[in-house]
Scaffold this motif. Structure first.
Motif, PDB file in Angstrom:
ATOM      1  N   ASN A 143      39.320 142.165   7.589  1.00 15.96           N
ATOM      2  CA  ASN A 143      39.117 141.648   6.225  1.00 15.96           C
ATOM      3  C   ASN A 143      38.353 140.324   6.225  1.00 15.96           C
ATOM      4  O   ASN A 143      38.586 139.462   5.385  1.00 15.96           O
ATOM      5  CB  ASN A 143      40.459 141.483   5.503  1.00 15.96           C
ATOM      6  N   GLY A 144      37.451 140.184   7.181  1.00 17.60           N
ATOM      7  CA  GLY A 144      36.686 138.940   7.264  1.00 17.60           C
ATOM      8  C   GLY A 144      37.544 137.731   7.576  1.00 17.60           C
ATOM      9  O   GLY A 144      37.172 136.598   7.253  1.00 17.60           O
ATOM     10  N   GLY A 145      38.697 137.967   8.230  1.00 15.69           N
ATOM     11  CA  GLY A 145      39.609 136.871   8.541  1.00 15.69           C
ATOM     12  C   GLY A 145      40.489 136.456   7.384  1.00 15.69           C
ATOM     13  O   GLY A 145      41.269 135.506   7.505  1.00 15.69           O
ATOM     14  N   GLN A 146      40.389 137.164   6.279  1.00 15.09           N
ATOM     15  CA  GLN A 146      41.136 136.795   5.070  1.00 15.09           C
ATOM     16  C   GLN A 146      42.462 137.566   5.019  1.00 15.09           C
ATOM     17  O   GLN A 146      42.712 138.373   4.132  1.00 15.09           O
ATOM     18  CB  GLN A 146      40.263 137.074   3.840  1.00 15.09           C
ATOM     19  N   VAL A 147      43.303 137.288   6.011  1.00 11.49           N
ATOM     20  CA  VAL A 147      44.601 137.940   6.146  1.00 11.49           C
ATOM     21  C   VAL A 147      45.628 136.875   6.497  1.00 11.49           C
ATOM     22  O   VAL A 147      45.396 136.054   7.397  1.00 11.49           O
ATOM     23  CB  VAL A 147      44.583 139.023   7.254  1.00 11.49           C
ATOM     24  N   CYS A 148      46.764 136.905   5.826  1.00 11.94           N
ATOM     25  CA  CYS A 148      47.767 135.864   6.050  1.00 11.94           C
ATOM     26  C   CYS A 148      48.379 135.927   7.434  1.00 11.94           C
ATOM     27  O   CYS A 148      48.959 134.946   7.901  1.00 11.94           O
ATOM     28  CB  CYS A 148      48.860 135.936   4.987  1.00 11.94           C
ATOM     29  N   VAL A 149      48.261 137.078   8.132  1.00 16.28           N
ATOM     30  CA  VAL A 149      48.819 137.193   9.481  1.00 16.28           C
ATOM     31  C   VAL A 149      47.737 137.144  10.561  1.00 16.28           C
ATOM     32  O   VAL A 149      47.989 137.484  11.713  1.00 16.28           O
ATOM     33  CB  VAL A 149      49.665 138.479   9.632  1.00 16.28           C
ATOM     34  N   CYS A 150      46.525 136.729  10.209  1.00 15.56           N
ATOM     35  CA  CYS A 150      45.461 136.622  11.200  1.00 15.56           C
ATOM     36  C   CYS A 150      45.791 135.567  12.252  1.00 15.56           C
ATOM     37  O   CYS A 150      46.391 134.531  11.938  1.00 15.56           O
ATOM     38  CB  CYS A 150      44.139 136.233  10.525  1.00 15.56           C
ATOM     39  N   PRO A 151      45.378 135.793  13.520  1.00 15.07           N
ATOM     40  CA  PRO A 151      45.477 134.724  14.519  1.00 15.07           C
ATOM     41  C   PRO A 151      44.571 133.566  14.112  1.00 15.07           C
ATOM     42  O   PRO A 151      43.421 133.769  13.758  1.00 15.07           O
ATOM     43  CB  PRO A 151      44.991 135.394  15.805  1.00 15.07           C
ATOM     44  N   ASP A 152      45.115 132.359  14.125  1.00 14.05           N
ATOM     45  CA  ASP A 152      44.360 131.196  13.638  1.00 14.05           C
ATOM     46  C   ASP A 152      43.869 130.319  14.782  1.00 14.05           C
ATOM     47  O   ASP A 152      42.693 129.977  14.852  1.00 14.05           O
ATOM     48  CB  ASP A 152      45.235 130.380  12.679  1.00 14.05           C
ATOM     49  N   TYR A 153      44.773 129.942  15.674  1.00 16.74           N
ATOM     50  CA  TYR A 153      44.352 129.157  16.834  1.00 16.74           C
ATOM     51  C   TYR A 153      45.041 129.714  18.079  1.00 16.74           C
ATOM     52  O   TYR A 153      46.151 130.223  18.020  1.00 16.74           O
ATOM     53  CB  TYR A 153      44.655 127.666  16.666  1.00 16.74           C
ATOM     54  N   VAL A 154      44.328 129.651  19.200  1.00 16.10           N
ATOM     55  CA  VAL A 154      44.769 130.301  20.428  1.00 16.10           C
ATOM     56  C   VAL A 154      44.957 129.274  21.537  1.00 16.10           C
ATOM     57  O   VAL A 154      44.057 128.477  21.813  1.00 16.10           O
ATOM     58  CB  VAL A 154      43.747 131.357  20.900  1.00 16.10           C
TER      59      VAL A 154
END
Length: 481
Positions: free
Chosen positions: A237-248
């Motif tokens: 979804n183009g990164g527009q997901v509340c459960v997306c990985p944000d920082y690694v």
């Protein structure tokens, strides 16, 4: 909106709690609304976003909700049953049970990133619990909202389900209505405002919020597999997901291999971006500008920024609202990217030497909606789970915590209040009401009324003394250990 609420509440009170057949019928009509019009909803969302892949919409937005709703539907009868208490006392004339009762009218405020899924799922749970439902669709995805409002009366009497559309002012007025429960999905900032509006009427809330989701690549992880899966998950979804990985967090010795694999994965995924119908746009210019601004702020303050743009394409592209997959390294706490939820195709990379550093960093920040771990189910993983706080934990795959249909979904702290999916959704929209009846020839609690005979004083003193001894005996055993 107040008139719709009054109509729904009057119908709820007049009809009484619905039986299992009606609850399932409402859930079935809700599913039919979605499935009968799946293509139309996919078209509407593509128009709202500019570019949103039909396959992704059908898979994540629509198919992704079916198993949870089917699980709810199949368990409604079981969940509706009262729980008997003190069964042996029933033979003496004391009967006690806890009845799950519907609350009444539930208000649902939906977000724009999954504008259908994230109103249908809570509505199904509210119907399962026996409630009426009012939905406020996101004003950002206007075509989807309009289609939902147009279709709903075909499947539901407005006294059962009503769909409201309108701008942020309408949303604020909706949040201020005296519902019996208010459910909101969105950002923590707006969630705080919704909670304040609901508090004025003492309306209980479920807040499904976001946050910066950390990912830990464990010391024993398969670096190539982890990097590939994380890169793929960031682009959903183009990164527009509340459960997306944000920082690694990556072991320092594997950082270059990890970055190279992420880069190669993105290049293989996207030979082109601008003309690619599978590459999701930012939903509007405001979110486009916000994400670009986060990256530029980090760059200006010394971060290393790498955009993985296809050859010959200049990104970000305002005309299509597309932003290249972006890697950011050397982020410090003075950068906005360190604290703000990204909600775009941007991945921050951090390194670590010891896992204690990772735990300390995660614990020093608001609890995320999900924490990810890549690597075996090891002592390190179990320690990370035990020592950190998050709404859920997923190991080795994107959003794995959402796979079980019965699993509660929700945040903790700044990432949310309450949960739904499965029985957690039924519970969220139910009041558990204790009902006790006594046919005993004597009164139990009436002994608390004066006058107090010597026998009552004596039995009370003896009972307190015994409880005191039991408590200190347990404490003494614990001290000896």
């Amino acid at each position: 909106m107040a008139a719709v609420l009054a109509r729904q509440r009057a119908a709820f009170l007049g009809d009484g709690p619905p039986d299992v057949a009606l609850r399932r019928n409402r859930i079935d009509r809700l599913l039919a609304l979605v499935l009968d019009n799946a293509d139309a909803f996919a078209d509407a969302m593509a128009e709202d976003f500019g570019t949103r892949p039909r396959a992704a919409t059908l898979f994540t937005e629509i198919m992704g909700m079916i198993s949870v709703i089917e699980h709810t539907r199949s368990h409604v009868r079981q969940w509706m049953k009262p729980t008997r208490l003190m069964r042996p006392a029933g033979r003496l004339g004391l009967r006690a049970e806890v009845q799950p009762c519907p609350l009444g009218v539930v208000g649902i405020i939906g977000p724009w990133n999954f504008p259908l899924n994230l109103v249908i799922l809570p509505a199904a749970a509210a119907f399962a619990a026996g409630n009426r439902v009012m939905i406020k669709m996101s004003e950002v995805t206007q075509r989807t909202a309009g289609l939902m409002a147009e279709l709903a009366p075909t499947y539901f009497d407005p006294a059962e389900l009503a769909v409201i559309t309108g701008d942020a002012q309408v949303g604020a007025a909706f949040a201020a209505l005296p519902f019996d429960h208010l459910f909101f999905t969105g950002s923590p900032t707006v969630g705080a405002l919704v909670g304040q509006a609901a508090a004025a009427n003492l309306v209980p809330v479920t807040l499904e919020l976001g946050g910066k989701n950390p990912v830990v690549v464990g010391p024993d992880a398969d670096i190539g597999r982890a990097a590939t899966r994380i890169a793929q998950g960031r682009m959903i979804n183009g990164g527009q997901v509340c459960v997306c990985p944000d920082y690694v967090f990556v072991p320092a010795k594997h950082a270059e291999l990890f970055v190279a694999t992420v880069r190669d994965t993105w290049r293989a995924m996207f030979a082109t971006v601008i003309a690619n119908d599978d590459y999701c746009s930012s939903v509007n210019e405001a979110n486009f500008d916000r994400v670009v601004g986060l990256v530029e702020d980090a760059r200006a303050k010394g971060a290393r920024v790498e955009t993985v743009s296809p050859p010959g394409e200049t990104l970000p592209d305002r005309a299509t609202r597309k932003i290249a997959p972006t890697l950011v390294r050397d982020v410090d706490d003075g950068m906005r990217l360190a604290d703000e939820e990204t909600f775009g195709p941007v991945l921050t990379i951090r390194t670590y030497e010891r896992l204690a550093e990772v735990v300390d960093y995660v614990n020093a920040r608001p609890a995320p909606l999900v924490a990810y771990w890549f690597g075996p189910d090891s002592a390190d993983f179990r320690s990370f789970v035990a020592r950190t706080r998050s709404g859920g934990v997923a190991r080795n795959d994107f959003a794995a915590q959402m796979i079980p249909s019965a699993a509660p979904f929700g945040g903790v702290g700044r990432s949310g209040i309450g949960a739904y999916h499965g029985k957690a959704g039924f519970d969220a929209f139910s009041h558990y009401r204790t009902v006790v009846g006594s046919d005993l020839p004597f009164t139990i609690t009436g002994r608390a009324a004066p006058p107090f005979p010597p026998s009552m004083r004596l039995t009370t003193a003896l009972a307190l003394r015994m409880a005191h001894r039991r408590t200190h005996k347990r404490l003494s055993r614990l001290r000896r250990r």
